[in-house]
Enzyme design. Structure first.
Site, mmCIF file in Angstrom:
data_model
loop_
_atom_site.group_PDB
_atom_site.id
_atom_site.type_symbol
_atom_site.label_atom_id
_atom_site.label_comp_id
_atom_site.label_asym_id
_atom_site.label_seq_id
_atom_site.Cartn_x
_atom_site.Cartn_y
_atom_site.Cartn_z
ATOM 1 N N GLU A 1 -47.201 -16.569 55.738
ATOM 2 C CA GLU A 1 -47.416 -15.288 55.564
ATOM 3 C C GLU A 1 -47.976 -15.282 53.439
ATOM 4 O O GLU A 1 -46.866 -14.706 52.963
ATOM 5 C CB GLU A 1 -46.322 -13.982 55.770
ATOM 6 C CG GLU A 1 -46.696 -14.386 57.414
ATOM 7 C CD GLU A 1 -48.150 -14.005 57.849
ATOM 8 O OE1 GLU A 1 -49.055 -13.364 57.343
ATOM 9 O OE2 GLU A 1 -47.972 -14.296 59.838
ATOM 10 N N CYS B 1 -40.686 -7.767 61.738
ATOM 11 C CA CYS B 1 -41.605 -9.066 60.796
ATOM 12 C C CYS B 1 -41.671 -8.594 58.881
ATOM 13 O O CYS B 1 -41.501 -8.817 58.719
ATOM 14 C CB CYS B 1 -42.233 -9.974 60.932
ATOM 15 S SG CYS B 1 -41.594 -11.264 63.083
ATOM 16 N N HIS C 1 -44.753 -17.492 59.723
ATOM 17 C CA HIS C 1 -44.770 -16.806 61.366
ATOM 18 C C HIS C 1 -45.119 -18.413 62.506
ATOM 19 O O HIS C 1 -45.627 -19.132 61.959
ATOM 20 C CB HIS C 1 -45.835 -15.888 61.797
ATOM 21 C CG HIS C 1 -45.055 -14.832 62.217
ATOM 22 N ND1 HIS C 1 -46.108 -13.590 61.274
ATOM 23 C CD2 HIS C 1 -44.613 -14.173 62.614
ATOM 24 C CE1 HIS C 1 -45.285 -12.654 61.435
ATOM 25 N NE2 HIS C 1 -44.459 -12.662 62.437
HETATM 26 N N1 PCA Z 1 -41.090 -11.807 65.367
HETATM 27 C C1 PCA Z 1 -41.481 -10.352 65.656
HETATM 28 C C2 PCA Z 1 -40.452 -9.658 64.785
HETATM 29 C C3 PCA Z 1 -39.115 -10.400 65.063
HETATM 30 C C4 PCA Z 1 -39.842 -12.247 66.146
HETATM 31 O O1 PCA Z 1 -39.726 -13.000 65.890
HETATM 32 C C5 PCA Z 1 -43.056 -9.989 64.215
HETATM 33 O O2 PCA Z 1 -43.453 -10.401 64.693
HETATM 34 O O3 PCA Z 1 -42.614 -8.834 63.887
#
Ligand code: PCA
Length: 221
Positions: free
Chosen positions: A85, A148, A174
């Site tokens: 990200e 997140c 992610h």
């Molecule tokens: N993914 C979510 C919140 C917790 C996770 O593992 C997100 O992408 O916000």
């Protein structure tokens, strides 16, 4: 040097959310807990998928371990490969409830603070090294508006504004579903291998020749 004298890397994952029973982010960071990686000792933590509480747990871990590098990890079902990200935005906007039943809509995370912060991971170098090692990866320009993004925003806000954390690098990765959760997917071994590469490149141990280090300034508010 005994392991306790090594600088620390803090890795965090999240607990399962949205009715799921697993979250590869937490399983992958737990697999690296206690490892020595690129001359750093890895500490892993699971964060609750809860607005506010997730940051409290991360902040406590920061104070306990005073890491040189923080990489938060979350699951992003439907995405292919590891998404490094670039940015967190100052907005909570949940399309599903978090694990405490909260569902903020269109709400600033830190009223009056900058609209966004950039990750301070060497994004392009990380992606290049992941691909060189056969792992699907890309730079992502949105961490979403759920927990997140909330955690990445509060982390980068703290690193940018609190002199206590001067020199600490931080960012967010992610990861896709596990094969049993859906498609596209990446198996847990691939996620763990990928996180090792993220740490190795971000600590400067490997791969920095592959791309420039991103600048770390926040956007103006
Ligand atoms: N993914 C979510 C919140 C917790 C996770 O593992 C997100 O992408 O916000």
């Amino acid at each position: 040097m005994p392991p306790s004298d090594l600088p620390t890397v803090l890795l965090t994952g999240f607990d399962p959310f949205g009715g799921a029973t697993r979250n590869p982010s937490s399983e992958a960071v737990q697999a690296l807990h206690g490892a020595t990686l690129a001359g750093h000792r890895v500490q892993a933590r699971e964060l609750p998928t809860v607005f506010g509480d997730a940051w409290q747990v991360l902040h406590a871990a920061l104070r306990q371990h005073r890491p040189a590098l923080v990489v938060c990890v979350g699951q992003a079902g439907g995405r292919q490969g590891l998404h490094i990200e670039r940015v967190a935005i100052n907005l909570d906007d949940a399309s599903i409830p978090d694990n405490a039943g909260q569902q903020p809509r269109d709400r600033p995370i830190e009223p009056g603070a900058p609209a966004a912060y950039f990750s301070s991971l060497p994004l392009q170098a990380v992606v290049a090294e992941l691909r060189a090692q056969g792992l699907p990866a890309e730079v992502s320009n949105s961490a979403g508006t759920f927990v997140c993004n909330h955690v990445l925003y509060r982390l980068m806000h703290a690193l940018a504004t609190d002199p206590e954390w001067r020199g600490t690098r931080g960012g967010f990765v992610h990861v896709p579903w596990l094969p049993e959760q859906g498609s596209p997917s990446l198996d847990l071994g691939g996620v763990v291998r990928g996180l090792r590469v993220v740490v190795e490149v971000s600590t400067g141990a490997i791969g920095m020749h592959r791309g420039p280090v991103e600048h770390t300034a926040s956007l103006p508010s």
